[in-house]
Enzyme design. Structure first.
Site: not given
Length: 296
Positions: A43, A113, A150
């Protein structure tokens, strides 16, 4: 067949060119050129996860020089890359924590994200907007690959969407510190089992401002078995070949799609609506007591 390379690299904070250079060198070494290679970075690998206020200076649009160069290198080597990137929206200038997928045909997908941690040591809301776009599933060498980032792994709905859209491989790029190790090692097995899919987890590594990132990148098969794992607390590169076409065989033994009940989704939506819009309790006013005064 997919040849997946887990590029467990640390990042030089704020130095996108340096980090991109290392990625391109890895492409030179790892990519065979038959279209089956997929390199996955952690990430925010390109800027460095802990770049903090530097994000405001170094973030770029997808059409900027960094992703343009990365896509050109992918085209030249006939390979695919999923890389973490600090994206600046060209119209609004809002920053996003983004995973960008590139291949021989250019940019294949951009995933922003959706879930930003903002507790403990995390402060992603300070820098990034919440990704409201779709959850992409792309085609790589004839196989369907989903992408997320994540903290999104804490929300099984993300992987369920990937599965329903045909993803055989679910890729999660990550920058997870020591205290989150058990979470992600558990989640990757759970996401693989509940969707009968391969999960790919690539985590950053190193010490930043006294905070340790554990690495431990790995691949899990649809039966929940860890097929390959990178070192803890060290840079490492691991390569594995998987054949996602065997998903049909796995799902014949565990028919997840056949047994899926759409009414379960209705119940989730109903419960979520009730949670977000709680009914206020009805409080009845007490009747006033009437006192009678006697004349006797």
């Amino acid at each position: 067949m997919l040849r997946i390379h887990l590029l467990q690299y640390s990042s030089k904070l704020g130095d996108v060119d340096f980090n991109l250079g290392r990625l391109i060198k890895a492409m030179e070494t790892l990519c065979v050129g038959d279209g089956a290679d997929l390199i996955v970075t952690p990430e925010l690998y390109l800027p460095g996860y802990m770049s903090k206020d530097m994000f405001f200076q170094i973030a770029e649009p997808i059409s900027g020089k960094t992703i343009t160069k990365l896509a050109m290198e992918a085209r030249r080597r006939n390979c695919h890359v999923i890389a973490g990137f600090a994206e600046r929206d060209e119209d609004t200038h809002v920053l996003y924590n983004t995973a960008v997928a590139v291949g021989p045909n250019g940019v294949l997908a951009v995933y922003r994200k959706r879930h930003l941690p903002s507790y403990g040591i995390f402060d992603e809301y300070r820098y990034f907007g919440i990704g409201k776009g779709d959850i992409p599933v792309i085609n790589i060498n004839g196989h369907r690959v989903g992408i997320a980032i994540c903290y999104d792994a804490f929300y099984p709905e993300v992987s369920r969407v990937m599965m329903l859209r045909g993803a055989e491989v679910h890729v999660y790029i990550s920058a997870a510190p020591d205290m989150s190790r058990l979470h992600f090692e558990t989640f990757m097995i759970a996401r693989a089992l509940e969707n009968v899919a391969y999960t790919v987890y690539v985590n950053t590594v190193g010490q930043y401002d006294g905070l340790g990132f554990f690495g431990g990148s790995h691949v899990v098969n649809p039966l929940g078995n860890v097929l390959i794992k990178a070192k803890y607390y060290e840079e490492d590169v691991k390569t594995i070949e998987v054949d996602p076409s065997d998903i049909a065989n796995y799902r014949s033994h565990r028919p997840i799609l056949k047994d899926l009940d759409p009414s379960d989704v209705d119940l989730v939506v109903k419960a979520l609506t009730e949670y977000l819009n709680p009914k206020l309790p009805i409080i009845k006013a007490k009747e006033k007591e009437v006192t009678t005064v006697s004349n006797y």
